[in-house]
Structure formats: structure tokens, C-alpha cells
Design an enzyme around this catalytic site. Sequence first.
Site, short mmCIF file in Angstrom:
data_model
loop_
_atom_site.label_atom_id
_atom_site.label_comp_id
_atom_site.label_asym_id
_atom_site.label_seq_id
_atom_site.Cartn_x
_atom_site.Cartn_y
_atom_site.Cartn_z
CE1 TYR A 1 6.29 -5.43 -13.51
CE2 TYR A 1 6.69 -3.27 -13.80
CZ TYR A 1 6.49 -4.29 -13.98
OH TYR A 1 5.26 -4.29 -15.32
CG ASN B 1 1.41 4.21 -16.19
OD1 ASN B 1 2.59 4.56 -16.61
ND2 ASN B 1 0.79 4.05 -15.08
NE ARG C 1 3.24 6.90 -13.16
CZ ARG C 1 3.85 7.64 -12.10
NH1 ARG C 1 4.13 8.61 -12.32
NH2 ARG C 1 4.33 7.09 -11.02
N1 UDP Z 1 -1.61 6.93 -7.36
C1 UDP Z 1 -2.34 7.77 -6.48
N2 UDP Z 1 -3.50 7.24 -5.89
C2 UDP Z 1 -3.74 6.01 -5.97
C3 UDP Z 1 -2.98 4.84 -6.84
C4 UDP Z 1 -1.77 5.65 -7.35
O1 UDP Z 1 -2.29 8.92 -6.47
O2 UDP Z 1 -4.79 5.48 -5.43
C5 UDP Z 1 -0.35 7.50 -8.19
C6 UDP Z 1 0.75 6.78 -7.77
O3 UDP Z 1 1.49 7.45 -6.83
C7 UDP Z 1 1.54 7.06 -9.21
C8 UDP Z 1 0.50 7.17 -10.14
O4 UDP Z 1 -0.81 7.41 -9.44
O5 UDP Z 1 2.12 8.41 -8.98
C9 UDP Z 1 0.46 5.96 -10.89
O6 UDP Z 1 0.33 4.66 -10.20
P1 UDP Z 1 0.08 3.34 -10.46
O7 UDP Z 1 0.04 2.32 -9.34
O8 UDP Z 1 -0.95 3.11 -11.55
O9 UDP Z 1 1.30 2.93 -11.39
P2 UDP Z 1 2.94 3.29 -11.72
O10 UDP Z 1 2.66 4.34 -13.05
O11 UDP Z 1 3.42 4.26 -10.36
O12 UDP Z 1 3.63 2.17 -11.64
#
Ligand code: UDP
Length: 319
Positions: free
Chosen positions: A145, A174, A211
Amino acid sequence: MATKVLVTGGAGFIGSHLCRKLLDRNMEVICLDDFSSGHRKNIQALISHRGFSLVQADVTAPLDFAADEIYNLACPASPLHYQCRPVQTLRTNVLGMINVLELARKTGARILQASTSEVYGDPDVHPQPETYWGRVNQIGARSCYDEGKRCAETFCFDYHRQYGIDIKVVRIFNTYGPFMQPDDGRVISNFITQALQGQDITVFGQGSQTRSFCYIDDLLEGLLGIMATGPDFTGPINLGNDMEITMLELAEKIIALTGSNSRVVFKNLPPDDPRQRRPDLTLARDLIGFDPLTDLETGLVSTIQYLKTTLARDLPASC
Ligand code: UDP
């Protein structure tokens, strides 16, 4: 004559909202999607609209449409989904971008490329301005990605320099809101779904990673504003919300807003998970007066409401 707009990935989360918004502005919309991560139900209500047409196709096959503007959104955007089929993800990012740029060469269309905060990788500059070149692992689980989107940016700028294609590269941070799928694996949909179903809330790592979440309506204003800028503006430009929160704080907020009895459990942090992310929005504010007004609680409440209704109808499937 109405502006003709091609939206690739138009049945996805952001794409379907965008199609609706463009139709509201009396534009003609061609929604292209292969439904690999987009959903027909996202655009069901648009199908009867006179200005809307749906094309089920893969953006990696050559494109032939009359269009004045193209929003290139085609690509799974949730880490869970894009890592399920990394080869397809990389092909979609790279071949899809070439096809969109070639179509613009034929038609003279203006392109808005949906790039991503992932181009900054796990950033050691914080917040991230557009001038930052990023810190990406080019062979890691996220690279299909990250590097795919970085390569797509390169193609945009090379087509612009070599053929004068009108490009707008937007780095989307995000984003969340109604029409996220309960099973899409992203943190907000995951936490809300878990909270509503009384399951454990799975915080990855210690939950100290941050985030910054932008509500969909705010993002759409930004996308349309950027598309309307003059041909001299190519980007890259960040769009998102600069309110930053840790994942543990997010989990606690969602538990409180849903009134859930769920408890937080800690799971392994996925490899290369960025430790921090927050957009520097100076450029977007100065250029188009971008102002992401929706606060996190308001946006979460409407997302919770949507997912509550969706979960009552159908249960999530997994990757
Ligand atoms: N995350 C989490 N639990 C979940 C899913 C995601 O703690 O069930 C964390 C993930 O490790 C990341 C953040 O939430 O640090 C955002 O994850 P997401 O998959 O939404 O998108 P990213 O910003 O990583 O692309």
C-alpha cells in the site's frame, strides 16, 4: 453541460460518499468499482439517479470513458484488506494509476489522486508536512500500500512534467464515518463493532500509538475544494483532522459513547505500525480555507448509529 466525473473505487467508503456529493452538485457521475472491497449497498440508493452510472470493472484494465474530472480512489485502504491480497493491492495502485493517467492524456481530464498519510510511513517528523519524504519499509507488510501509493504519486508528477497532465495529489489521513463496514478492520469500525457486541476491545501494542481522525463530511469538502483549484496547483497536499488521540484513549471514548460493558485487551502490535500520525494542515488551510469542524465525539456518535443499524441487519464476515 454537466461536468462528467469518473470516480474509481466509487462504491467504497469514501467513494460512495463522494459520488453522492457530486450528484448533489448536479454533476454526472460514472462510478467504477470491482467490488473487491467496495459494496453495492453503499451506492444502492444512487442507482436510480439520472446522472449516475455504475461500471463494474477493475481499474487495472485499460479505461475508456469520457470524463472531465477523475477521482482515483480505487484501492483497498484498510490494512486488513490490503494485506490480504498484497499483489493485487500493489497492481491496483500502480497499474490503476497508469490507466487513469493514460485516460487523462486522451481526454484532457483533471485527476485528483487519493494518496495517503501512509506515504510518510512511521514518521520521525511530527506533525507531518507535505515536504517530509517519509520513513517507509519498502519490503514490509504495509509496503504494498505505502510503496504503491508512493509510486502512484511519482507517476502523477512524471505525467505532469512530461505530458502536462492536470494533477492534484491529496494525502488523505485516517477518515471515518457512516458507511464504514463493520468488518473492514480499521480501528474505529473495529472498536465500535466490538463495543456494540459486548466483545473485548482489541488494542494493539500498549495503545500509545496515535492517529488523527477526520470525519467524512469534512474530508469531502476538502476533496472538492482541491479539485477546484487552478491547473498550477498539483499538490501534494494533506487532508485530515489534526486532533491527535492515542488508541487507548479512543477505546475508552468508544466504550463510554456506546455505554458498553466491553473491556480493553492488549494484542500484539502489527509490524511497522506507525507510532504517531497527525497532519500539518497549514497548506490546506491557506489554499482552500480547509477547516475540519466535526469533533471526534460528534462524528463517533453518527458512526455508532450507522454501525448499530448495520449490525442489526447483517453480521460481519472476516477477510
Ligand atoms: N488498531 C488497534 N486495534 C484494532 C485495529 C487497529 O489497536 O482492532 C490500531 C492499529 O494498530 C493502528 C491504529 O489502530 O495503530 C489505526 O489502525 P487502522 O487499521 O485503522 O489504520 P492505520 O492508521 O494503521 O492505517
